[in-house]
Scaffold this motif. Structure first.
Motif, PDB file in Angstrom:
ATOM      1  N   HIS A 172       0.810  -1.246   0.236  1.00 18.33           N
ATOM      2  CA  HIS A 172       0.303   0.081  -0.002  1.00 18.33           C
ATOM      3  C   HIS A 172       0.829   1.267   0.221  1.00 18.33           C
ATOM      4  CE1 HIS A 172       0.767   0.187   4.513  1.00 18.33           C
ATOM      5  NE2 HIS A 172       0.215   1.400   4.365  1.00 18.33           N
ATOM      6  N   HIS A 173       2.058   1.357   0.696  1.00 19.17           N
ATOM      7  CA  HIS A 173       2.924   2.463   0.473  1.00 19.17           C
ATOM      8  C   HIS A 173       3.372   2.864  -0.718  1.00 19.17           C
ATOM      9  CE1 HIS A 173       5.224  -1.282   0.976  1.00 19.17           C
ATOM     10  NE2 HIS A 173       6.283  -0.731   0.778  1.00 19.17           N
ATOM     11  N   GLU A 174       3.728   1.834  -1.693  1.00 19.25           N
ATOM     12  CA  GLU A 174       4.260   2.146  -3.029  1.00 19.25           C
ATOM     13  C   GLU A 174       2.948   2.491  -3.620  1.00 19.25           C
ATOM     14  OE1 GLU A 174       5.760  -1.517  -4.267  1.00 19.25           O
ATOM     15  OE2 GLU A 174       7.546  -1.637  -2.850  1.00 19.25           O
ATOM     16  N   VAL A 175       1.643   2.201  -3.367  1.00 21.28           N
ATOM     17  CA  VAL A 175       0.488   2.301  -4.491  1.00 21.28           C
ATOM     18  C   VAL A 175       0.256   3.993  -3.944  1.00 21.28           C
ATOM     19  CG1 VAL A 175      -1.864   1.841  -4.720  1.00 21.28           C
ATOM     20  CG2 VAL A 175      -0.517  -0.050  -4.650  1.00 21.28           C
ATOM     21  N   SER A 176       0.441   4.292  -2.605  1.00 25.89           N
ATOM     22  CA  SER A 176       0.069   5.338  -2.260  1.00 25.89           C
ATOM     23  C   SER A 176       1.047   6.556  -2.887  1.00 25.89           C
ATOM     24  CB  SER A 176       0.324   5.725  -0.714  1.00 25.89           C
ATOM     25  OG  SER A 176      -0.587   4.830   0.067  1.00 25.89           O
ATOM     26  N   ALA A 177       2.419   6.302  -3.085  1.00 21.59           N
ATOM     27  CA  ALA A 177       3.100   6.985  -3.822  1.00 21.59           C
ATOM     28  C   ALA A 177       2.766   7.208  -5.394  1.00 21.59           C
ATOM     29  CB  ALA A 177       4.383   6.715  -3.770  1.00 21.59           C
ATOM     30  N   ARG A 178       2.345   6.161  -5.974  1.00 21.20           N
ATOM     31  CA  ARG A 178       1.658   6.256  -7.242  1.00 21.20           C
ATOM     32  C   ARG A 178       0.469   7.127  -7.395  1.00 21.20           C
ATOM     33  NH1 ARG A 178      -0.210   0.764  -8.615  1.00 21.20           N
ATOM     34  NH2 ARG A 178      -2.310   1.647  -8.426  1.00 21.20           N
ATOM     35  N   THR A 234       8.900  14.430  -3.599  1.00 19.26           N
ATOM     36  CA  THR A 234       9.145  14.504  -2.141  1.00 19.26           C
ATOM     37  C   THR A 234       7.950  13.842  -1.510  1.00 19.26           C
ATOM     38  OG1 THR A 234      10.736  16.305  -2.267  1.00 19.26           O
ATOM     39  CG2 THR A 234      10.018  15.744   0.047  1.00 19.26           C
ATOM     40  N   ILE A 235       6.652  14.548  -1.683  1.00 27.80           N
ATOM     41  CA  ILE A 235       5.456  13.988  -1.051  1.00 27.80           C
ATOM     42  C   ILE A 235       5.236  12.536  -1.199  1.00 27.80           C
ATOM     43  CG2 ILE A 235       2.945  14.288  -0.955  1.00 27.80           C
ATOM     44  CD1 ILE A 235       3.476  17.168  -1.634  1.00 27.80           C
ATOM     45  N   ALA A 236       5.476  12.118  -2.539  1.00 33.31           N
ATOM     46  CA  ALA A 236       5.335  10.620  -2.759  1.00 33.31           C
ATOM     47  C   ALA A 236       6.234   9.905  -2.260  1.00 33.31           C
ATOM     48  CB  ALA A 236       5.345  10.538  -4.599  1.00 33.31           C
ATOM     49  N   ASP A 237       7.659  10.147  -2.373  1.00 32.29           N
ATOM     50  CA  ASP A 237       8.574   9.339  -1.476  1.00 32.29           C
ATOM     51  C   ASP A 237       8.189   9.450  -0.090  1.00 32.29           C
ATOM     52  OD1 ASP A 237      10.194   9.188  -3.986  1.00 32.29           O
ATOM     53  OD2 ASP A 237      11.629  10.856  -3.361  1.00 32.29           O
ATOM     54  N   ALA A 238       7.820  10.257   0.460  1.00 30.88           N
ATOM     55  CA  ALA A 238       7.482  10.306   1.962  1.00 30.88           C
ATOM     56  C   ALA A 238       6.553   9.131   2.558  1.00 30.88           C
ATOM     57  CB  ALA A 238       7.090  11.848   2.530  1.00 30.88           C
ATOM     58  N   ALA A 239       5.556   9.232   1.408  1.00 28.62           N
ATOM     59  CA  ALA A 239       4.168   8.477   1.719  1.00 28.62           C
ATOM     60  C   ALA A 239       4.957   7.041   1.420  1.00 28.62           C
ATOM     61  CB  ALA A 239       3.376   8.545   0.736  1.00 28.62           C
TER      62      ALA A 239
END
Length: 208
Positions: A70-76, A95-100
């Motif tokens: 889910h963390h990778e999907v959140s970034a996507r 940066t926002i995507a990497d943090a998520a």
């Protein structure tokens, strides 16, 4: 510094409602807690509160495709949400995507930025009753055929694996309230009678 009103309106109308469809441990009360904690840390650390707010709001949106990645999907989802270009530069969105993506407690590497550490810390709000309740809720949602004793054993296994003295949970701000609360939780986990009492109280509330 306050949150941009248009950004907040967009998030409240389009992003937070997604959490209403997740398991009971990851619904709107959870994301709202992570947002509050993130904003408090961002203000103390003097970083961009709009970025911290957005990361917190999106951090678990990837649960729409399951928990494992889910963390990778959140970034996507963040990178594909073109509305965010109204408020952030491409570099900020990265940066926002990497943090998520970095927020997950079981991540194999530390967060890459201060924003990743903020949301990771905020996501780890350590309150014994809250942790027991969310663990039970997750168990009931995902393992409905387990007996009460099996739910208790699953809960304790999870607590020791994540929050125990040798657990995988990492805190990124040693002086935060979380560090003190984690020590308190670890002491409580050594008391089987106390943990069983907490389990039985919460289990009766949610096993309806």
């Amino acid at each position: 510094m306050s949150i941009l009103s248009e950004l907040q309106h967009y998030v409240e109308e389009n992003i937070l409602p997604l959490y209403d469809h997740f398991d009971a441990a990851h619904r709107r009360d959870h994301v709202e807690m992570v947002i509050r904690q993130s904003l408090q840390l961002a203000q103390c650390l003097h970083v961009d509160v709009n970025m911290a707010y957005t990361i917190a709001a999106y951090h678990d949106t990837g649960l729409c495709e399951g928990r494992d990645r889910h963390h990778e999907v959140s970034a996507r989802i963040i990178r594909q949400d073109h509305h965010l270009q109204r408020w952030f530069t491409p570099q900020q969105i990265d940066t926002i995507a990497d943090a998520a993506e970095d927020h997950r407690a079981s991540a194999k590497h530390p967060p890459r930025t201060i924003y990743g550490r903020i949301v990771a810390e905020a996501d780890r709000f350590i309150d014994p009753e809250t942790i027991v309740r969310r663990t039970i809720q997750y168990g009931l949602d995902n393992y409905p055929t387990l007996t009460p004793d099996e739910h208790y054993q699953r809960m304790m296994h999870h607590l020791h694996e994540k929050y125990g003295r040798s657990g995988y949970l990492q805190l990124w701000f040693p002086d935060s309230p979380n560090a003190r609360r984690l020590e308190q939780l670890q002491v409580m986990m050594e008391d089987d009678h106390l943990m069983m009492e907490m389990f039985e109280k919460e289990f009766k509330k949610h096993n309806t």
